[in-house]
Write a protein that holds these residues in place. Sequence first.
Motif, short mmCIF file in Angstrom:
data_model
loop_
_atom_site.label_atom_id
_atom_site.label_comp_id
_atom_site.label_asym_id
_atom_site.label_seq_id
_atom_site.Cartn_x
_atom_site.Cartn_y
_atom_site.Cartn_z
N VAL A 97 59.11 61.66 51.68
CA VAL A 97 60.55 61.57 51.40
C VAL A 97 61.01 62.75 50.54
CG1 VAL A 97 62.35 60.20 50.27
CG2 VAL A 97 60.59 59.06 51.63
N ALA A 119 70.43 58.83 50.95
CA ALA A 119 70.06 57.45 51.26
C ALA A 119 69.27 57.50 52.56
CB ALA A 119 71.29 56.56 51.40
N GLN A 168 66.50 57.18 55.72
CA GLN A 168 65.86 56.11 56.46
C GLN A 168 64.41 56.53 56.69
OE1 GLN A 168 67.78 55.16 60.14
NE2 GLN A 168 66.60 53.28 60.49
N ASP A 222 63.62 52.95 46.55
CA ASP A 222 64.65 53.94 46.26
C ASP A 222 64.48 54.51 44.86
OD1 ASP A 222 65.22 51.48 45.16
OD2 ASP A 222 67.38 51.58 45.54
N CYS A 264 61.59 56.96 44.89
CA CYS A 264 61.92 58.25 45.50
C CYS A 264 63.11 58.93 44.82
CB CYS A 264 62.25 58.04 46.98
SG CYS A 264 60.82 57.50 47.96
N THR A 280 66.29 58.12 44.86
CA THR A 280 67.46 58.18 45.74
C THR A 280 68.40 57.03 45.37
OG1 THR A 280 66.34 56.82 47.40
CG2 THR A 280 66.14 59.22 47.62
N ILE A 320 67.68 53.43 50.02
CA ILE A 320 66.69 53.85 51.03
C ILE A 320 66.48 52.69 51.99
CG2 ILE A 320 64.51 53.10 49.97
CD1 ILE A 320 63.52 56.02 50.49
N VAL A 340 61.00 60.67 58.25
CA VAL A 340 62.17 60.53 57.38
C VAL A 340 63.40 61.11 58.08
CG1 VAL A 340 63.19 61.01 55.13
CG2 VAL A 340 60.70 60.74 55.35
#
Length: 982
Positions: free
Chosen positions: A875, A895, A897, A915, A918, A920, A923, A945
């Motif tokens: 990611v 965000a 996937q 999330d 990572c 973010t 996620i 990703v």
Amino acid sequence: MCADTTDTAPEYKHTLNLPQTDFPMRAGLPKREPEWLARWEEIGIYDRLREKAGNRQPFTLHDGPPYANGHLHIGHALNKILKDMVVRSQQMMGKDARYIPGWDCHGLPIEWKIEEQYRAKGLNKDEVDIVDFRQECRKFADGWIDVQRDEFKRLGVTGKWEKPYLTMDYRAERIIAEEFQKFLMTGTLYQGSKPVMWSPVEKTALAEAEVEYHDKESFTIWVKFEVVDPVAGSGDALENRDLVGANVVIWTTTPWTIPSNKAVVYGANYDYGLYEVTDTPEECWAAPGDRFLLADKLAGEVFKRARLEEGMWKRVRGVPADELAGLSLKHPLAGAEGSQGEWDQPRDFRAADFVTDEEGTGFVHCAPSHGMEEFELYRDLGRLQEVITYNVMDDGGFREDLPFFGGTFILDRKGKEGNANKAIIDKLTEVGGLLARGKIKHSYPHSWRSKAPIIYRNTPQWFAAIDRPVGDGQDTYGKTIRERALTSIDELVTWTPQKGRNRLHAMIEQRPDWVLSRQRAWGVPLTCFTRKGAKPTDEGFLLQNEEVNARILEAFEAEGADAWYKEGAKERFLGGIVNPEEWDKVDDILDVWFDSGSTHAFVLRDREDGSEDGLADLYLEGTDQHRGWFHSSMLQACGTMGRAPYRGVLTHGFTLDEKGNKMSKSVGNTVSPEDVTKQYGADILRLWVAQSDYTGDLRIGQEILKGVSDSYRRMRNTMRYLIGALAHFEDSDRIEPAEMPELEQFILHRLAELDTRVREGYAAYDFQGVTQALFNFCTLDLSAFYFDVRKDVLYCDGDTTRRRAARTVLDLLFHRLTTWLAPVMVFTMEEVWLERFPGKDSSLHLQDIPETPQDWLNPDLASKWAGIRQARRAVTAALEVERTNKVIGSSLEAAPQVFVADASIAKALNSVPFDDVCITSSIEVTAGDAPDNAFTLPESDGIGVLFQKAPGDKCLRCWKILPDVGTHQHPGTCQRCSDALS
């Protein structure tokens, strides 16, 4: 994670839990370290640790004594820092780790310095009262001890500095004499005459440990020994009559030994031949018709040296070695005018095992007074009295009455080539005794003190017999010193690295008897008496009297070894016990390696803070001490207590410059410990030691130190972050591991793993392994992962369970990292500790490494998080592409996937706040194959990703982009931040 808001938005920065600390990013070690040293001295760290020890298991590292005669070099620093890291790590693992520093104070280097001072004043040392001279030596050593003590302390080395051991202390001199008396009383001491390594410049015998090898240019000569009539009965005289008048040729690089020649030897299993010269060029010392005996393998090279080309000589016939037996040879100086018959006796000619056909001529000239192999050959034959000469005096000059060469010197006063070799070569040339001559550059023994070449010289010396039974003594480990030493090496001592065992074992296995005596003034005397008129082999030659011994020891305790040299000493020690007129006092001093080899007796055994059983847990020195302190301590202790004085031996390599070259003042590539501490600080030097593989040679220089400094800065920043994040942390903030999120439990698992690694590493003295493991942990697990992930929680959460969990883990990290690293970075970790726990008597170095519960270990959880971290890498790599393309500026704008082929990994990712992991705003994790346009990493197989921007607005407090921002009580915030503000 968070940033200043704009002028029109609400100001939330002051509501964040940002790190708070005054801990400086710049260390300023050169200035600050002396302040900590003064503080430790004020609170008495070392003594407080001893008071705290209670019934702890003792650990004693016995310090090999440095020599008190100059400023420290980088090798000293390496050695003392390693010792300090051992002592501190053992202490912090729960031992009572004692360290008594000490100094070697007697011996030639100090005596030489005082003599130089005398010579500068036009004085002769021999005209000065010996006690006065010894007092000047003592004063000189005292001055350097004070200098070196301060230099060692500056490196952060802890120990009993106010009460070190000194070999020149009166009690130490008394115990050294007492240890010597044990050799006297058990029958292992004897006086013998054999070739020993002798320094003509210093006028004393040397031990193997006092010798180093340097290249030297030497004269090399090929000398002719004429064959005389065969001895009847040794073979058919008619068959070898053609050998009479031929010349056996020897080759030597020590022409000065030719006047002491007594024999020539050959190899029983080599092929020899009789060779005849058929033609000669100009300027050749051979003539047509000359015949020579040479090893077939070497004949061509010998004739080449004699300037005889192919075709100028021929092989007459082969000469089997057994045909040589019984021949006699004539010395080349025999019958020379003015020789006074000195060399007229025929030279012995026989086979010997030490002859080789690798170089030379296949024949070896023997001067048993100047070579051990020749000496041992004739000793075993019972013919020493026939072959021993006393041609060379203690100053390296020939005796005055030696024909032709009397008064010439092998070396001059400065250790340079004297006039003896040239005189001998000229005389051999004059009498036709040479076939060839030249020069050769080869490795040659030199005194490591004067740096002058040495010679082998037969002199009466005092020896410790290493193959003679030691008294009636116990034989638990062997009856002789050699047997006990070899048993100790194999069964009683642990070697780090293991190859140290092999080296010392080989040396002990092959070594001759120990030369104990030196013909100098500054040292502990051989406290013994010999019967007047008796020979060393006579019964009762040595006085063995316990009452006399006790009287000597009592005087040494009160006055030191000077008592031996005071007027009337013989009568004082013998009067009323035996008749002083019947005995001679020995005035030689003991080899200083006997002094240092005896230190176990007056440090480990004699002091209250020594060792309960008189043994050291560890001796730690450079690899050169296999022939030095490890060796002499082993021999001395095996002679007096029956075994090695140590349970463990650690050896380290030497220090080299950055290119791997030996350091030299003349080359200008030396690195001074003082310069390093002034520029960088002692902790950088200590970290260099810890990060190096000390089992080999270590390189050091400016570029290397810069690299170490970079490592140091990264670690310092890690500790600074911990301190700041733990501001105002209280015990009431803690929560139990069972209540923690998985991420914190994973970090606890890593701490439990590291605790085992650190303890095992320190126990094995693997400082490189420990620091590497800790620095990797701080860089990869903490800075690049845990700290990065948890900043959002630490800064933005209110009083939540996960924030308490994170701070609890940070506190556990703090206590472990500071104590784990304290033995290495002694100053910096103390600074870190005092930043959180200030106080007059507070010190990290009074702490132990905390016990780490083994139930923190959770292999299943660790395996799960290994998969999570692998997915995280995919990611973050995908987001980095978008950042590089300026699609996003921060990962919180994303965000993504995430597609995961392995359903179990997808389940793991969905079971944690992936999330947050990572970094973010949100996620989405989907089990299944990734579409073709998904980003993938080769090392994160099965994970794809797809980038998507985060929907919603940016929270003005935490910067996350979420759909609910702006719908809560506090303007411009997300649910989490609004709750925290409430």
